[in-house]
Motif scaffolding. Structure first.
Motif, PDB file in Angstrom:
ATOM      1  N   GLY A 126       0.812  -1.209   0.000  1.00 44.23           N
ATOM      2  CA  GLY A 126       0.000   0.000   0.000  1.00 44.23           C
ATOM      3  C   GLY A 126       0.844   1.256   0.000  1.00 44.23           C
ATOM      4  O   GLY A 126       0.527   2.246  -0.676  1.00 44.23           O
ATOM      5  N   TRP A 127       1.936   1.230   0.771  1.00 47.97           N
ATOM      6  CA  TRP A 127       2.845   2.379   0.817  1.00 47.97           C
ATOM      7  C   TRP A 127       3.463   2.624  -0.555  1.00 47.97           C
ATOM      8  O   TRP A 127       3.547   3.759  -1.026  1.00 47.97           O
ATOM      9  N   ILE A 128       3.877   1.563  -1.211  1.00 46.50           N
ATOM     10  CA  ILE A 128       4.493   1.707  -2.538  1.00 46.50           C
ATOM     11  C   ILE A 128       3.484   2.268  -3.533  1.00 46.50           C
ATOM     12  O   ILE A 128       3.771   3.241  -4.247  1.00 46.50           O
ATOM     13  N   LYS A 129       2.286   1.694  -3.579  1.00 46.70           N
ATOM     14  CA  LYS A 129       1.316   2.059  -4.611  1.00 46.70           C
ATOM     15  C   LYS A 129       0.626   3.394  -4.354  1.00 46.70           C
ATOM     16  O   LYS A 129       0.251   4.093  -5.300  1.00 46.70           O
ATOM     17  N   ASP A 130       0.456   3.755  -3.081  1.00 43.33           N
ATOM     18  CA  ASP A 130      -0.195   5.030  -2.768  1.00 43.33           C
ATOM     19  C   ASP A 130       0.798   6.179  -2.597  1.00 43.33           C
ATOM     20  O   ASP A 130       0.474   7.328  -2.913  1.00 43.33           O
ATOM     21  N   ILE A 131       1.983   5.874  -2.064  1.00 43.02           N
ATOM     22  CA  ILE A 131       2.884   6.947  -1.630  1.00 43.02           C
ATOM     23  C   ILE A 131       4.241   6.922  -2.334  1.00 43.02           C
ATOM     24  O   ILE A 131       4.640   7.890  -2.979  1.00 43.02           O
ATOM     25  N   ALA A 132       4.986   5.836  -2.203  1.00 42.47           N
ATOM     26  CA  ALA A 132       6.378   5.828  -2.659  1.00 42.47           C
ATOM     27  C   ALA A 132       6.499   5.895  -4.174  1.00 42.47           C
ATOM     28  O   ALA A 132       7.337   6.631  -4.704  1.00 42.47           O
TER      29      ALA A 132
END
Length: 253
Positions: A126-132
């Motif tokens: 989720g962090w990769i796809k939404d933020i990073a």
């Protein structure tokens, strides 16, 4: 008393908004408005304190600029001071052992930089796809999803406290995370074990009616993920719908 580790729960309201009904209920209630509450959930026992979400940022100008474009002034977010709210509930940023989020959004991570001693659980995909590394910037606006100062805190001073996790996992004894998607790529359902059963806190169901009537949320990125999440939740335990005012101030022993 079960053999599993159990927690007491406090659900604390830290903000509110009104939105068109179709945001909450997919393809329904276009001409009505729904009241939303934003919550911090505290799960605690003699061993640890686990907090889900940290409330809204003090500066809501970017969020409310987008809400005004979306639905006018009636939809503006209004924040309570998260730190004051948790103090009133008998807690302090320095004694919160663990923090997690569902989802990673400005209204859930907004005060994270004030919890400098807490370990921070983040769902990696989720962090990769939404933020990073968001693949579709139109839908995944990093500046809206996470305030710059929180982004800088995570990659700076807070980095030593970050614990990335993958898939369904028990984060600490008695608290499990299940990635559910539906609303955002970083959306997670948290299962908390209590003496009165298992409780599931998730933004896949904005209100109890989403689950009860099997109506996906209107602002879903994937309605089938919503329906899949509802099937899982019904088999697990009691729902704590993330934005339902009916859980304001709820305490579970």
């Amino acid at each position: 008393m079960t053999s599993e580790e159990v927690y007491s729960i406090k659900v604390l309201k830290v903000g509110e908004s009104e939105v068109p009904g179709a945001e909450v209920f997919w393809m329904k209630d276009f001409w009505t408005w729904e009241q939303l509450s934003f919550h911090v959930v505290l799960a605690y026992n003699d061993h640890r304190t686990f907090m889900i979400n940290t409330g809204m940022p003090l500066d809501l100008s970017l969020r409310n600029e987008e809400m005004r474009k979306f639905a006018g002034d009636r939809a503006l977010f209004r924040s309570l001071d998260t730190i004051s709210v948790i103090h009133d509930a008998g807690f302090d940023p320095d004694n919160i052992d663990f923090i997690a989020f569902t989802p990673v959004q400005d209204y859930t991570v907004g005060r994270l930089d004030e919890f400098r001693r807490s370990r921070i659980f983040i769902y990696r995909d989720g962090w990769i796809k939404d933020i990073a590394a968001p693949a579709f910037a139109y839908f995944h606006n990093r500046d809206l999803f996470i305030p710059r100062k929180i982004f800088d805190f995570i990659y700076g001073e807070g980095w030593k406290n970050v614990i990335f996790y993958d898939g369904e996992v028990e984060l600490v004894p008695g608290i499990r995370a299940i990635p559910v998607g539906c609303h955002h790529r970083s959306s997670v359902a948290f299962i908390i074990n209590t003496n009165s059963g298992k409780y599931v806190f998730t933004d896949a169901s904005f209100k109890a009616e989403n689950l009860a009537r099997k109506i996906p949320i209107g602002i879903a990125e994937d309605i089938y993920e919503c329906l899949s999440a509802y099937e899982k939740i019904e088999k697990i335990g009691n729902l704590l719908p993330a934005y339902d005012p009916s859980i304001d101030g709820l305490q579970i022993e």
